[in-house]
Design a protein around this motif. Structure first.
Motif, PDB file in Angstrom:
ATOM      1  N   LEU A   1       0.844  -1.194   0.000  1.00  0.00           N
ATOM      2  CA  LEU A   1       0.000   0.000   0.000  1.00  0.00           C
ATOM      3  C   LEU A   1       0.880   1.245   0.000  1.00  0.00           C
ATOM      4  O   LEU A   1       1.927   1.250   0.646  1.00  0.00           O
ATOM      5  CB  LEU A   1      -0.859   0.073   1.273  1.00  0.00           C
ATOM      6  CG  LEU A   1      -1.839  -1.057   1.547  1.00  0.00           C
ATOM      7  CD1 LEU A   1      -2.484  -0.854   2.923  1.00  0.00           C
ATOM      8  CD2 LEU A   1      -2.911  -1.096   0.461  1.00  0.00           C
ATOM      9  N   ASP A   2       0.466   2.271  -0.730  1.00  0.00           N
ATOM     10  CA  ASP A   2       0.985   3.610  -0.448  1.00  0.00           C
ATOM     11  C   ASP A   2      -0.215   4.394   0.046  1.00  0.00           C
ATOM     12  O   ASP A   2      -1.086   4.781  -0.734  1.00  0.00           O
ATOM     13  CB  ASP A   2       1.610   4.279  -1.674  1.00  0.00           C
ATOM     14  CG  ASP A   2       2.129   5.686  -1.343  1.00  0.00           C
ATOM     15  OD1 ASP A   2       2.002   6.113  -0.165  1.00  0.00           O
ATOM     16  OD2 ASP A   2       2.641   6.369  -2.248  1.00  0.00           O
ATOM     17  N   VAL A   3      -0.261   4.576   1.360  1.00  0.00           N
ATOM     18  CA  VAL A   3      -1.416   5.230   1.972  1.00  0.00           C
ATOM     19  C   VAL A   3      -1.414   6.727   1.641  1.00  0.00           C
ATOM     20  O   VAL A   3      -2.465   7.341   1.472  1.00  0.00           O
ATOM     21  CB  VAL A   3      -1.386   5.015   3.502  1.00  0.00           C
ATOM     22  CG1 VAL A   3      -2.588   5.674   4.161  1.00  0.00           C
ATOM     23  CG2 VAL A   3      -1.361   3.513   3.824  1.00  0.00           C
TER      24      VAL A   3
ATOM     25  N   ILE B   1       4.090  -1.041   3.454  1.00  0.00           N
ATOM     26  CA  ILE B   1       3.168   0.088   3.624  1.00  0.00           C
ATOM     27  C   ILE B   1       3.990   1.376   3.552  1.00  0.00           C
ATOM     28  O   ILE B   1       4.906   1.590   4.348  1.00  0.00           O
ATOM     29  CB  ILE B   1       2.412   0.036   4.975  1.00  0.00           C
ATOM     30  CG1 ILE B   1       1.587  -1.256   5.089  1.00  0.00           C
ATOM     31  CG2 ILE B   1       1.500   1.267   5.129  1.00  0.00           C
ATOM     32  CD1 ILE B   1       0.842  -1.413   6.429  1.00  0.00           C
ATOM     33  N   GLU B   2       3.663   2.214   2.580  1.00  0.00           N
ATOM     34  CA  GLU B   2       4.365   3.487   2.403  1.00  0.00           C
ATOM     35  C   GLU B   2       3.519   4.620   2.983  1.00  0.00           C
ATOM     36  O   GLU B   2       2.289   4.607   2.845  1.00  0.00           O
ATOM     37  CB  GLU B   2       4.585   3.703   0.896  1.00  0.00           C
ATOM     38  CG  GLU B   2       5.264   5.005   0.510  1.00  0.00           C
ATOM     39  CD  GLU B   2       5.409   5.118  -1.013  1.00  0.00           C
ATOM     40  OE1 GLU B   2       5.538   4.075  -1.691  1.00  0.00           O
ATOM     41  OE2 GLU B   2       5.370   6.247  -1.531  1.00  0.00           O
ATOM     42  N   ASP B   3       4.188   5.579   3.588  1.00  0.00           N
ATOM     43  CA  ASP B   3       3.505   6.751   4.147  1.00  0.00           C
ATOM     44  C   ASP B   3       2.200   6.383   4.862  1.00  0.00           C
ATOM     45  O   ASP B   3       1.155   6.978   4.634  1.00  0.00           O
ATOM     46  CB  ASP B   3       3.262   7.812   3.060  1.00  0.00           C
ATOM     47  CG  ASP B   3       4.512   8.657   2.774  1.00  0.00           C
ATOM     48  OD1 ASP B   3       5.539   8.490   3.475  1.00  0.00           O
ATOM     49  OD2 ASP B   3       4.467   9.499   1.857  1.00  0.00           O
TER      50      ASP B   3
ATOM     51  N   GLY C   1       9.256   5.338   3.849  1.00  0.00           N
ATOM     52  CA  GLY C   1       9.073   6.778   4.019  1.00  0.00           C
ATOM     53  C   GLY C   1       9.223   7.502   2.687  1.00  0.00           C
ATOM     54  O   GLY C   1      10.288   7.468   2.072  1.00  0.00           O
ATOM     55  N   ASP C   2       8.130   8.142   2.265  1.00  0.00           N
ATOM     56  CA  ASP C   2       8.161   8.947   1.033  1.00  0.00           C
ATOM     57  C   ASP C   2       8.101  10.423   1.449  1.00  0.00           C
ATOM     58  O   ASP C   2       9.141  11.080   1.589  1.00  0.00           O
ATOM     59  CB  ASP C   2       6.992   8.530   0.130  1.00  0.00           C
ATOM     60  CG  ASP C   2       6.785   9.441  -1.062  1.00  0.00           C
ATOM     61  OD1 ASP C   2       7.644  10.284  -1.340  1.00  0.00           O
ATOM     62  OD2 ASP C   2       5.733   9.325  -1.744  1.00  0.00           O
ATOM     63  N   ASP C   3       6.890  10.942   1.735  1.00  0.00           N
ATOM     64  CA  ASP C   3       6.774  12.319   2.222  1.00  0.00           C
ATOM     65  C   ASP C   3       7.581  12.519   3.504  1.00  0.00           C
ATOM     66  O   ASP C   3       8.078  13.614   3.777  1.00  0.00           O
ATOM     67  CB  ASP C   3       5.306  12.678   2.511  1.00  0.00           C
ATOM     68  CG  ASP C   3       4.463  12.773   1.249  1.00  0.00           C
ATOM     69  OD1 ASP C   3       5.031  12.685   0.142  1.00  0.00           O
ATOM     70  OD2 ASP C   3       3.235  12.919   1.363  1.00  0.00           O
TER      71      ASP C   3
HETATM   72 ZN    ZN Z   1       4.146   7.842  -1.837  1.00  0.00          ZN
END
Ligand code: ZN
Ligand code: PGA
Length: 428
Positions: A239-241, A284-286, A311-313
């Motif tokens: 997932l990228d939440v 799971i991203e962000d 961790g993206d943002d």
């Molecule tokens: Zn993202």
């Protein structure tokens, strides 16, 4: 040496302007690169310089960035060797003079940085991935296919931005691509059979209006099974939440419209724990907002032993934020988006910093993309082991996957598919 640099205002996959730079060398080599653009951008990203002139592209023009390529960076770069990537990148940061590339624009700087690497590889007569690998180890990355789009990338769909499938347990990159394409087509059939619309979002995934986020997970799992793959063995879910997008600063709560729920960090982690127990979720991203450091540490504490927490943002490909996350045990993997930081060298530094902590890493596109396939080469040459570049549909996404097929062929017997090794660090 570099003889000239030409910037150009071109279009991205959403029809918005973006920057292209072409670098020419005295040996006759010419190489170009295009930069992508995000929609769910983190507030700590380097500056994407836009004209803010309502008379041109609704303010989204990039003529100022292009002028910076032509009039500031170009003359400075002339006479330099393209093999000096690190000093060129550092020099452009100095030329910019701000901490966030706000004067010249990260879009201007990155276009040149990437074009320089392409010119250098071409001068050496090798593919970019090989030039970047030097003597290092290479691998074909596990693709994370975003087959169901929500959030900012699709209106009227799920709160969660990306529902992905990861063919971790197959043997080769081509097998992984085939799995992704087959699962994508089976999702299409399932959605059609249930009477959903078949429109796609910005990254090529379907964007049905489902009653809840869990329904989307369920649908994706059914698609994996219908395509004949074993969930939790051959194919995992991710997932990228993009939780920053539905975090309400004022109340400090997360507002999930589809669930009709307003949750604090702890309750949102409960939800992930619940999902991770029921579905083969490996990444799971962000999962939480970009500055919810305490929440991230709690999330890692509860899920980080078995789930990749990207961790993206939160990290924006920035070594100081990655350093903080290492110290505070917040995330356990980094997303690498070159345009979040603005140079090739700093993107590599972000990867190296994450590796010193034993983290996982994912090379990434943006939701606004182009035909540029540089990230495919970076993922292989730097042995990143995972790549996120959308659905196996829409040419700006597929261009990267097809580039990886060509690299796989170029490598022949040496084309090691990262597969499970990408998640070895989790010990699963
Ligand atoms: Zn993202
Ligand atoms: P963006 O989305 O490119 O719109 O920021 C991609 C992501 O969040 O990973």
């Amino acid at each position: 040496t570099v003889t000239s640099v030409q910037g150009r205002e071109v279009l991205d996959s959403r029809g918005n302007p973006t920057v292209e730079a072409e670098v020419r060398l005295s040996n006759g080599v010419a190489a170009h690169a295009l930069v992508p653009s995000g929609a769910s951008t983190g507030s700590h990203e380097a500056v994407e310089l836009r004209d803010e002139d309502p008379a041109s592209f609704g303010g989204r023009g990039v003529r100022r960035a292009v002028a910076n390529v032509n009039d500031v960076i170009g003359p400075w770069l002339a006479g330099r060797s393209p093999l000096e990537q690190a000093s060129i990148d550092e020099g452009m940061c100095v030329l910019d003079g701000t901490p966030n590339k706000g004067r010249l624009g990260a879009n201007a700087i990155l276009a040149v940085s990437l074009a320089v690497s392409h010119a250098a590889a071409a001068s050496e007569g090798v593919s970019l991935w090989r030039y970047l690998a030097a003597d290092g180890r290479v691998s074909l990355p596990v693709p994370m296919f975003n087959i169901l789009n929500g959030g900012r990338h699709a209106s009227n769909s799920a709160d969660i931005q990306e529902f992905m499938v990861l063919p971790v347990g197959v043997d080769t990159f081509s097998d992984a691509l085939r799995a992704g394409a087959e699962i994508y087509q089976s999702l299409r059939s399932l959605l059609r059979a249930d009477g959903h619309n078949l429109n796609v979002g910005d990254e090529g995934g379907f964007a049905p209006s489902l009653p809840s986020n869990r329904d989307a997970l369920e649908m994706v799992l059914r698609a994996v099974e219908a395509a004949g793959y074993a969930p939790g063995r051959e194919v995992y879910l991710g997932l990228d939440v993009a939780a920053t997008e539905f975090y309400d600063e004022a109340s400090g709560k997360y507002v999930l419209d589809r669930e009709g729920a307003t949750l604090d960090s702890g309750e949102l982690i409960d939800l992930y724990e619940d999902w991770a127990g029921q579905y083969p979720i490996i990444s799971i991203e962000d999962g939480l907002s970009e500055d919810d450091w305490a929440g991230w540490s709690a999330m890692r504490d509860r899920l980080g032993a078995t789930v990749q927490l990207v961790g993206d943002d939160l990290l924006v490909t920035n070594i100081s934020r990655i350093g903080r996350s290492i110290r505070e045990l917040a995330s356990n993997a980094v997303l690498l988006k070159p345009n979040q930081i603005g140079t090739l060298t700093e993107t590599r530094a972000a990867l190296d910093t994450a590796r010193t902590a034993g983290w996982g890493a994912v090379m990434s596109h943006r939701s606004g993309e182009t035909e540029d396939t540089t990230i495919a080469d970076l993922s292989v040459g730097w042995d990143v082991r995972q790549i996120k570049t959308g659905a196996p549909a829409r040419s700006e996404r597929v261009a990267k996957y097809n580039r990886l097929l060509r690299i796989e062929a170029e490598l022949g017997n040496a084309a090691a598919y990262a597969g499970k090794s990408a998640f070895e660090y989790l010990g699963r």
